[in-house]
Motif scaffolding. Structure first.
Motif: not given
Length: 416
Positions: A7-21, A246-258
């Motif tokens: 199963w791991l050696a084979n490719t999934p039989t479909y492609t998935t796209f996430r659509i930006n709402k 993606h037009g996302i403005t509600c995210v604040n990003v930091f370079a920090f070890n969680s």
């Protein structure tokens, strides 16, 4: 075990796209792209496609009767490139290792993945090492573009016509940037499990490159307050770039070890790390993992020492996640591996180590239950999701969720 390996050696039989709402989406771009390929391949129809949810588009393979005669020209690519081709990508210049010296621009070429890892960059004769055919396409770069004077070009080296997997060759470039995203189905399910809502304060602990982060922003209609962390500035920059696209403005990003994202010194606002205890309504811990669920898994070179190391990092991240999560808050844990030590046994360890956490159903429950005999009761197994080829009477799984990549999702709430 053979079933899982196959199963791991084979490719999934479909492609998935996430659509930006948050953006307008026109299906015509996809149908036009597939129609061009249909004519080139001589197929009577384009692949089927459908929406699994409004933000998830599934595209099937070409019909079985669509075939491509092999050419006499050979291109050798590294395993990473070969894997991408089988998933429907073109061949990009950095992945090319060898190219026959007599190839001409625009000619059909057969693409092979170097399974041994022994092909030296710039090879001009036929490769005699272990290789696997991954598809046929048109040559877009000659040897001097790829190899002369240590050239490190970018761009498409082979425009793929038909991968061996028969998945259509599609990428996000058929749409404006940020409108769609190629993403594995279980990774999209993670967003559905987190279920972000407007005004919630959410932490994405290991966020790069930001694919799940942007999904959380889109699902909240850009109205949650999301903080995304990753260890290096380079990774943080990728998240910022992804959010902007993606037009996302509600995210604040930091370079920090969680691992160190909390402070026990008093209260304060959730502005930047380290954060006060009990700060977040929801925490997503999409943890660094062994990645042994990726498909197709053409080569596995991970050492037992490396495999063993991931659980220690994951445990440290859990410790931080529990501290910054509010009482009554939600913690979602996910990995893209089939390794029980990082999945079911990790959940069992968490429940023993942190009595303040309670396992709850990771709804919507679309994958199978957790594996038995790995520290979880049947009642607990049915609360988690494992994506893989296994059948389990505890919860039947639709074929589409069994035919993606290996993945795991668990969900907790903090009870005190």
């Amino acid at each position: 075990m053979n079933t899982l390996v196959d199963w791991l050696a084979n490719t999934p039989t479909y492609t998935t796209f996430r659509i930006n709402k948050l953006r307008n989406f026109d299906i015509k771009n996809l149908t036009n792209c597939l129609e061009v390929q249909r004519k080139e391949l001589g197929s009577e129809q384009i692949p089927n496609f459908f929406f699994l949810k409004e933000d998830c588009l599934i595209v099937d393979r070409w019909p079985e009767n669509v075939v491509m005669e092999k050419s006499k020209n050979e291109v050798i690519v590294d395993v990473s490139c070969a894997t991408a081709v089988l998933r429907g990508a073109h061949v990009y210049a950095p992945g090319v290792l060898g190219l026959s010296s007599n190839c001409k621009l625009g000619e059909k070429v057969d693409v092979y993945g170097d399974l041994d890892g022994h092909c030296k960059r710039g090879l001009k004769v036929q490769y005699i090492g272990k290789k696997v055919y991954v598809g046929t396409g048109y040559l877009k770069m000659l040897r001097h573009n790829l190899f002369d004077n240590g050239a490190q070009n970018s761009g498409v080296a082979v425009s793929m016509l038909l991968p061996a997997s028969k998945l259509p060759v599609i990428n996000e470039t058929i749409y404006p940037e940020g409108q769609v995203l190629l993403q594995n189905l279980p990774s999209i399910v993670v967003g559905w499990v987190v279920n972000p809502q407007p005004n919630e304060i959410i932490l994405d602990m290991c966020a790069a490159p930001g694919n799940k982060t942007t999904h959380l922003g889109e699902m909240s209609n850009n109205k949650a307050f999301i903080i995304a962390l990753d260890k290096t500035q380079q990774k943080a920059d990728k998240i910022v770039k992804n959010c902007k696209a993606h037009g996302i403005t509600c995210v604040n990003v930091f370079a920090f070890n969680s691992v160190n994202c909390y402070t026990e010194c008093g209260d304060g606002e959730v502005i930047k790390p380290p954060f006060p205890l009990n700060s977040f309504d929801k925490v997503l811990l999409d943890a660094p993992c062994s990645g042994l669920g990726q498909r197709p898994l053409l080569v596995n070179k991970i050492s037992s020492k490396m495999l063993e190391s991931y659980k220690f990092v994951q445990r440290k991240l859990f410790n931080a996640a529990v501290k910054v999560l509010k009482v009554g808050g939600i913690l979602v844990y996910s990995t893209c591996t089939i390794n029980e030590e990082e999945n079911e046994r990790m959940v069992a360890w968490v429940l023993e180590k942190f009595p303040v956490l309670k396992l709850i159903p990771a709804e919507p429950l679309l994958g199978g239950p957790g594996l038995p005999n790995n520290g979880l009761t049947d009642e607990q197994r049915i609360m988690v999701q494992r994506f893989g080829p296994e059948d389990d009477s505890l919860r039947p799984v639709e074929d589409i969720y069994k035919n993606s990549i290996g993945f795991f999702i668990a969900k907790f709430t903090k009870i005190k």
